[in-house]
Design an enzyme around this catalytic site. Structure first.
Site: not given
Length: 374
Positions: A172, A176, A249, A280, A306, A354, A356
């Site tokens: 997804r 918004r 990566r 970025r 980066e 992964y 957070d």
């Protein structure tokens, strides 16, 4: 008699949380890390009075009140809200995709107009069953957003063409239809005052720590020093890559101090053109409002570019490549791990997943609780 109850390989967030919980419960822990600092990838370092995120931007966010309460034991958090800006050539767009984005891209004003524009482009793409990331993105947001804000950035990030990447990478895309630039939906969000390193220092208070220490350089000695091992490195490296190498990566960072107060006006600006090699630029002082708060203002600024990079043995792994091939290979290593009675595998590399930061804390707390309940 072993000297320690637990040897913890890696002083990142997972290892530090686990060490803290075990030490509070009366266990004796040794933490080792091959780097010359604690904190793993959330390590922050003060440069020119600015707390610099040395391994990329880390914004803490969670909707779990328990996790938020836990981490606030170790630091007071500011009110930073992640609102990145995307730059495509000389055009600037707000992220995540919202009414500010659509208004800038198409000149639309109302949510109805924006929805009609996106729906028309999705219909034009006419993709019923997306076979790759490009088709998935086109079927979710249409061609304009995909071409300007998704394609180049994603291809740089993963090192492959978008039509060669699996569709599940972007199941997804957040869209918004409000004028809200808050990237995360989580209830709690912020940056710790004083940087992340202070959190790890407090977590490791009372714990023996050895830096510049590679587990594999003295594997036999370290395997015998404690009753159990928590290993947060690469799971395939622990097993000598016996089934082959898992893929990751990597990232490369270029950090420089500039003789100006404000370089880009935002903490994070994404560069979505494929031709620009970095993904970025991070301007660290904006994490702590150092251009708005007179008491914090300093005349210089620190920026980090980066660069995504292919990973090869010896490089620092940052993101597991969780495609079908690598996940199948991980399952073979996981089966080996489950046979290791005195070794626990944790964290992004140990679990090839992964996470957070709030996920890391939750998983480390769960792991510690399991150990203490045995």
């Amino acid at each position: 008699m072993k000297k320690y109850d637990y040897l913890i390989v890696g002083s990142g967030l997972f290892g530090a949380v686990f060490a803290n919980e075990m030490t509070k419960s009366g266990k004796k822990c040794l933490v080792i890390d091959k780097r010359d600092h604690i904190g793993g990838n959330i390590y922050t370092k003060e440069v020119e009075g600015i707390n610099v995120h040395m391994y990329g931007a880390h914004i803490f966010h969670t909707s779990d009140k328990k996790i938020w309460g836990y981490v606030n034991q170790f630091a007071e958090f500011n009110r930073y809200t992640n609102s990145p800006v995307a730059r495509y050539k000389d055009e600037l767009y707000n992220m995540p995709f919202n009414m500010n984005t659509f208004s800038k891209m198409w000149g639309v004003v109302t949510p109805k107009e924006a929805k009609e524009k996106i729906e028309a482009q999705i219909k034009e793409a006419n993709i019923k069953e997306p076979k790759n990331l490009e088709e998935q993105a086109l079927s979710l947001v249409g061609r304009d957003i995909y071409e300007k804000l998704v394609k180049g950035y994603t291809e740089k990030q993963w090192g492959r063409k978008a039509n060669e990447l699996p569709s599940f990478i972007i199941k997804r895309l957040p869209v918004r239809f409000t004028y809200d630039n808050n990237y995360f939906n989580d209830k709690y969000q912020g940056i710790p005052n004083g940087g992340y390193t202070t959190i790890i220092e407090k977590m490791l208070d009372g714990v023996d720590v050895r830096l510049n220490t590679d587990f594999f350089a003295d594997r036999q000695e370290f395997s015998e020093i404690a009753d159990k091992i928590l290993f947060t490195g690469m799971i395939d490296e622990y097993f000598d890559h016996c089934y082959g190498y898992l893929e990751y990566r990597s990232l490369r960072f270029e950090t420089e101090t500039l003789d100006e107060e404000n370089y880009q006006g935002n903490a994070v600006v994404n560069y979505t053109e494929y031709e620009i090699p970095y993904t970025r630029i991070i301007e660290h002082k904006h994490f702590e409002f150092m251009c708005q708060d007179e008491s914090k203002r300093v005349p210089k600024t620190v920026i980090t570019r980066e660069y995504p990079a292919d990973w090869k043995p010896g490089d620092e792994p940052y993101y597991p490549m969780n495609d079908e091939k690598n996940n199948a290979l991980y399952e073979k290593y996981k089966a080996l791990a489950e046979k290791e009675s005195n070794v626990i595998f944790g964290g992004r590399l140990g679990m090839y997943k992964y996470f957070d930061m709030h996920n890391v804390i939750a998983e480390a707390l769960r792991c510690a609780k399991n150990e203490l309940n045995k």
